[in-house]
Motif scaffolding. Structure first.
Motif, PDB file in Angstrom:
ATOM      1  N   SER A 128      36.785  41.744  42.142  1.00 32.21           N
ATOM      2  CA  SER A 128      36.707  40.494  41.995  1.00 32.21           C
ATOM      3  C   SER A 128      36.732  39.602  43.273  1.00 32.21           C
ATOM      4  CB  SER A 128      37.755  40.035  41.297  1.00 32.21           C
ATOM      5  OG  SER A 128      39.095  40.406  41.676  1.00 32.21           O
ATOM      6  N   GLY A 132      34.993  35.688  45.476  1.00 31.01           N
ATOM      7  CA  GLY A 132      35.856  34.581  46.266  1.00 31.01           C
ATOM      8  C   GLY A 132      36.227  34.932  47.513  1.00 31.01           C
ATOM      9  N   GLU A 319      42.996  33.928  42.042  1.00 33.05           N
ATOM     10  CA  GLU A 319      42.011  34.147  41.116  1.00 33.05           C
ATOM     11  C   GLU A 319      42.418  33.476  39.748  1.00 33.05           C
ATOM     12  OE1 GLU A 319      41.001  38.274  41.210  1.00 33.05           O
ATOM     13  OE2 GLU A 319      39.530  37.841  43.274  1.00 33.05           O
ATOM     14  N   LYS A 343      39.980  30.709  42.738  1.00 33.06           N
ATOM     15  CA  LYS A 343      38.608  31.193  42.377  1.00 33.06           C
ATOM     16  C   LYS A 343      38.254  31.376  40.928  1.00 33.06           C
ATOM     17  CE  LYS A 343      34.562  32.792  42.261  1.00 33.06           C
ATOM     18  NZ  LYS A 343      33.420  31.659  42.172  1.00 33.06           N
TER      19      LYS A 343
END
Lengths: 349, 349
Positions: A128, A132, A319, A343
């Motif tokens: 992930s 970001g 996140e 993010k």
């Protein structure tokens, strides 16, 4: 498996299309979730199961039919977005089954793209992060400061959306470069996070200072030596407040203006173009529009420099992960309203 | 000598002071002509008989009591201005009687300044050129393009106040660098002059195109490849018209905004800050405030490069010369209204 969930048909993929152009702030009816047949990769193409997709403010701009730096989002086509995923089938010799990749898969469960449009990810990093802190937002922050910042130790930088993926990276890079860093964020929780998690020197709550004058006074207080760099993510009254506090030879890097994306009224008091022009002239400001794609040739340099401190924890990131493709529109609306802290990502599988 | 003229008393000098701060557009009552005793130079000082003084738009800005790049004009003090003159008495060994010098003598018949604040002029050049084409306005044009222009052959530059001392130099330097040059000026006479005297490719009459939309259409017509550099001297609807015509990575150099100096309404249609911000972001513009004093270390380089083509006639210049210190206010008002064609100068002796 709960009995309200359908078993996944391996020959069917899900996607969300733009059903109509939003009037002002977008609503659920502007989008449509569809099922379509699974694409079959042609020679040179790679079929990917998306695991995470990115939600970004720029997507709102693309929903309007206006000339911009990218073509507008087409109606009844899959909403565009960056995503990460795992290779299912590769017809490009550079990729193998189960490789982790980044690509523009859109708001969709699967993507089928030419291998040259994919980037292989380092499996040592959480996938992930490619959306970001080590993806487009982080790179935007880095490139903006690197190319246009002219940072000098002891200067003061202000960045709005301070806990967002661009703002938090801007602030941390500026702190590393020896600047005083003042964030602007919505609400006391985000402001505390900017200071505690990201190491900002101070953070101003734009909800508690919701006029140009209030914002200006707060900035004067937190920036006793004035502002040398304003990294612009929001527009609106934050911009109005920061302009009078700018120092001679200051730099304003325009990276976004989320406050204005949906055509909200321009709450800048009497500070119109004329006032900006006078301030820019008198203070010899540099106002610079920033688009990360202009600097994409330096993405490798960015990863080389920024991945190690991210891995070590020296650069922090946050996140917000929404669950399920079908919840992407709601997560997007919340992000436009500032509901996310870090993010915004959607977990797809 | 006509019998309406008084003989000049060699022990008396004339000066014009700011009697009060103008409300909007300045009027005669804002100024006062005074006679005072002739100053006597102290050690290191030089007494100069002014021959020409300069009138420049920036003087209007200084009449307001606002923080700017220079201190405001003080009330009941001699109006500030650059001038050229001939040394009467020198108590600085670097200057001799009858030397031609440039200095900030103000709106005055004589000046008495420390020698270090004077610049000796090349007697081979007409002294008035030190106020225009080879003075601050010419240097402003040169430094703006040199430091911020990033000119490339084949690009298009637009400059307003095209026949003025800054605009005409900007256009001629850009032509020399291989750019297409389109001027904006008030009235057909000035527009013809921009093309015929200064060699512009085209010139748009902002009176005949007096709305943002009209101006934009005219610019589209004359700049078929868009605008890469806008050298901003005026503000107002010219700016509004040029923004949508700017190319990606365009540069706007803000050198002045005469249309806005006296607080006139901002005739920019609906084009407010929000629109500028969007255009600056989408097109990744650089908007740069310019003040020539920031670059004054390069003045010698400017003279070395630009004096020869001025002497040879390769670079043309125009001067409007008003007669007599007492007529300076009227000439100043006319200049603010665009009544002058070239560099506005007042002959003092």
């Amino acid at each position: 498996m709960s009995d309200t969930m359908k078993p996944v048909d391996p020959q069917v993929m899900q996607r969300i299309v733009l059903a109509r152009r939003p009037q002002g702030f977008p609503v659920a009816q502007d989008f449509r979730l569809e099922e379509t047949g699974m694409p079959r990769p042609a020679a040179g193409e790679v079929l990917v199961q998306a695991t995470y997709m990115s939600l970004d403010p720029y997507m709102r701009g693309r929903m309007d039919y206006v000339k911009s730096y990218t073509a507008p989002q087409e109606l009844n086509h899959t909403m565009g977005a960056g995503g990460v995923g795992r290779v299912i089938t590769s017809r490009d010799p550079k990729f193998s089954k189960d490789d982790l990749v980044f690509g523009m898969f859109g708001w969709a469960s699967h993507g089928c793209l030419p291998g040259r449009q994919l980037r292989k990810l380092d499996p040592a990093l959480p996938p992930s992060t490619a959306l970001g802190v080590l993806g487009m937002p982080g790179f935007t922050a880095w490139a903006g400061l690197e190319v246009h910042g002219r940072m000098k130790p002891g200067e003061t930088l202000v960045v709005a959306a301070a806990t967002g993926p661009v703002g938090s990276m801007v602030g941390q890079l500026a702190k590393q470069a020896g600047l005083r860093v003042v964030g602007v964020a919505g609400g006391p929780e985000k402001c505390a996070m900017a200071v505690d998690t990201f190491g900002f020197d101070a953070c101003i709550d734009h909800r508690a200072h919701n006029s140009v004058l209030d914002m200006m006074e707060a900035l004067h207080r937190e920036c006793p030596d004035g502002v040398d760099i304003y990294f612009e993510n929001v527009g609106g009254h934050v911009l109005g407040g920061v302009l009078p506090v700018m120092n001679t030879h200051g730099r304003i890097i325009i990276c976004g203006m989320i406050a204005w994306y949906s055509g909200e009224s321009c709450e800048t008091g009497d500070m119109a173009l004329q006032k900006l022009w006078r301030i820019a002239l008198v203070k010899r400001l540099t106002v610079q529009g920033l688009l990360q794609t202009d600097h994409v040739g330096r993405f490798g340099e960015f990863l080389t420099k920024v991945a190690p401190p991210v891995t070590s924890g020296e650069i922090a990131y946050l996140e917000d992960i929404a669950e399920g493709l079908e919840n992407a529109p709601e997560a997007f609306f919340a992000m436009l309203k500032g509901g996310n802290k870090g993010k915004q990502i959607v977990r797809i599988a």
